[in-house]
Motif scaffolding. Structure first.
Motif, short mmCIF file in Angstrom:
data_model
loop_
_atom_site.label_atom_id
_atom_site.label_comp_id
_atom_site.label_asym_id
_atom_site.label_seq_id
_atom_site.Cartn_x
_atom_site.Cartn_y
_atom_site.Cartn_z
N PHE A 59 0.83 -1.21 0.00
CA PHE A 59 0.00 0.00 0.00
C PHE A 59 0.87 1.26 0.00
O PHE A 59 0.54 2.26 -0.65
N ALA A 60 1.97 1.25 0.74
CA ALA A 60 2.87 2.40 0.75
C ALA A 60 3.49 2.62 -0.62
O ALA A 60 3.66 3.76 -1.08
N THR A 61 3.83 1.52 -1.31
CA THR A 61 4.36 1.64 -2.68
C THR A 61 3.33 2.27 -3.60
O THR A 61 3.67 3.05 -4.49
N GLY A 109 -4.12 -3.81 -5.63
CA GLY A 109 -4.76 -5.10 -5.88
C GLY A 109 -4.04 -6.25 -5.23
O GLY A 109 -4.66 -7.11 -4.57
N VAL A 110 -2.72 -6.30 -5.39
CA VAL A 110 -1.95 -7.40 -4.80
C VAL A 110 -2.01 -7.34 -3.28
O VAL A 110 -2.13 -8.37 -2.60
N GLY A 111 -1.94 -6.14 -2.72
CA GLY A 111 -2.03 -6.00 -1.27
C GLY A 111 -3.37 -6.48 -0.72
O GLY A 111 -3.43 -7.16 0.30
N ALA A 112 -4.44 -6.12 -1.43
CA ALA A 112 -5.77 -6.56 -0.97
C ALA A 112 -5.90 -8.08 -1.05
O ALA A 112 -6.46 -8.72 -0.14
N ARG A 162 -4.88 -0.84 8.38
CA ARG A 162 -6.00 0.06 8.13
C ARG A 162 -5.51 1.42 7.65
O ARG A 162 -6.00 1.97 6.67
N ASN A 163 -4.53 1.98 8.32
CA ASN A 163 -4.03 3.30 7.93
C ASN A 163 -3.35 3.27 6.57
O ASN A 163 -3.47 4.21 5.78
N ALA A 164 -2.62 2.16 6.29
CA ALA A 164 -1.97 2.06 4.98
C ALA A 164 -3.00 1.98 3.86
O ALA A 164 -2.85 2.61 2.81
N LEU A 165 -4.07 1.20 4.08
CA LEU A 165 -5.12 1.09 3.07
C LEU A 165 -5.83 2.42 2.87
O LEU A 165 -6.07 2.85 1.73
N LEU A 166 -6.17 3.10 3.95
CA LEU A 166 -6.84 4.40 3.83
C LEU A 166 -5.95 5.40 3.10
O LEU A 166 -6.42 6.19 2.28
N GLY A 167 -4.64 5.36 3.39
CA GLY A 167 -3.74 6.27 2.70
C GLY A 167 -3.67 6.00 1.21
O GLY A 167 -3.71 6.92 0.38
N ALA A 168 -3.60 4.69 0.85
CA ALA A 168 -3.54 4.34 -0.57
C ALA A 168 -4.82 4.73 -1.29
O ALA A 168 -4.79 5.28 -2.40
#
Length: 350
Positions: A59-61, A109-112, A162-168
């Motif tokens: 997600f950070a990427t 997509g890959v992260g999810a 959660r925070n990484a997903l919201l940021g992405a």
């Protein structure tokens, strides 16, 4: 002598006798579910943490790639070309935009998927068929299953994910906003104004010479363009799409609209050549009635009455250009058109 009965019933094999095909198993039998096998992440919290960090890095990427998309749009010139093997020479900006946006979407997509396969609950739930209209107890069960799924996803407990997903999901959509900006140039006030300004002479489009009052005959229709505009200019068509002018000369007593007479010179009136319906160029003039007809949809305007619409789908009168004679005896504009040129648009108030 022995009698043989050759009836069909005796020739068929009987049940349980040799030659009778065995009964086949039901091909549509419910195979059931295999026993649930826990994953490594379900029993080893360290493995779950590693999966959590992998998803967070993905997600950070995606966030970094989204910022790269915006930076590529702003910093890379549109005309810059680079060589990419094996494609060849391509636009550097297009290549950067496609690469960064593709990486951002791929990482989300890959992260999810990795999150779902390693950290979310993988227990199979069987739901029997039920009528289309769900009874109240089923509705309650659906809400309960949803709440249980939210709990199983650990989105409340695993704050890093959660925070990484919201940021992405917050940053990546900015890419679409940047693309919307590139749908075309901002109109700003270009829809309200043309290149006509005070002091610009009227140039005859037939011979590219400035027009004098004596060049305009009663009953004639002359097409003009602004001074300083040439057919060889790269933006000639864009400029003339709004600045094209038609000039008529009427007997002053035949002009019905007082403002039109005041904005003209000795019966010479200058109107926009662009139809106010869909922007077609007007070119048909009826000398006896002083009407001009648009050939596209037959909108008709009365030049003796301020360019008023008298027939057809056009919704606005033709804008008039105020003209006068300059110190050297040439016809010149006294400003821009009195109204926006061409078809109406939603920002237009009149």
């Amino acid at each position: 002598m022995t009698h043989q009965d050759n009836s069909p019933e005796e020739r068929l094999p009987e049940a349980g006798k040799p030659g009778k095909p065995p009964k086949l198993a039901d091909p549509f039998a419910d195979p059931g579910l295999p026993p649930h096998q826990p994953r490594r992440q379900d029993i080893d919290e360290r493995a779950a943490k590693r999966s959590e960090h992998v998803v967070a890095r993905l997600f950070a990427t995606a966030v970094i790639a989204a910022f790269g998309f915006i930076a590529s749009y702003v910093l890379i010139p549109k005309e810059k070309v680079v060589f990419i093997f094996p494609v060849g020479h391509v636009s550097a900006q297009n290549f950067a935009l496609g690469g960064t946006l593709g990486i951002a979407l791929l990482c989300i997509g890959v992260g999810a998927i990795h999150w779902a396969r390693t950290l979310m609950s993988d227990v199979e739930h069987v739901s029997e068929r039920h009528p289309i209209e769900a009874p109240p107890q089923v509705r309650q069960q659906v809400f309960a299953d949803f709440q249980q799924g939210a709990a199983d996803s650990a989105i409340g407990r695993r704050k890093v994910l959660r925070n990484a997903l919201l940021g992405a999901l917050t940053i990546v959509p900015l890419s679409a906003i940047v693309l919307f900006r590139d749908l075309g140039p901002l109109p700003e006030k270009k829809l309200f104004h043309t290149v006509w300004s005070s002091g610009k002479r009227l140039i005859n489009m037939s011979d590219d010479r400035p027009l004098r009052p004596e060049d305009i005959l009663v009953g004639s229709l002359t097409f003009a363009q602004p001074e300083g505009v040439h057919e060889s200019d790269a933006d000639f068509q864009v400029v003339m799409a709004k600045a094209a002018l038609m000039i008529v000369r009427l007997i002053p007593t035949e002009i019905k609209d007082k403002q039109s007479a005041d904005w003209g010179h000795q019966g010479i009136l200058a109107y926009s050549k662009i139809c106010t319906h869909v922007g077609c160029p007007i070119s048909l003039y009826e000398q006896q009635t002083h009407h001009v007809l648009c050939p596209c949809h037959q909108s008709t305007f009365d030049l003796a009455d301020g360019g008023r619409v008298i027939f057809g789908p056009a919704g606005h009168p033709l804008p008039q250009l105020r003209i006068a004679v300059d110190s050297q005896g040439y016809l010149a504009a006294q400003g821009d058109f009195d109204k926006p040129v061409g078809p109406g648009f939603w920002e237009r108030s009149a």
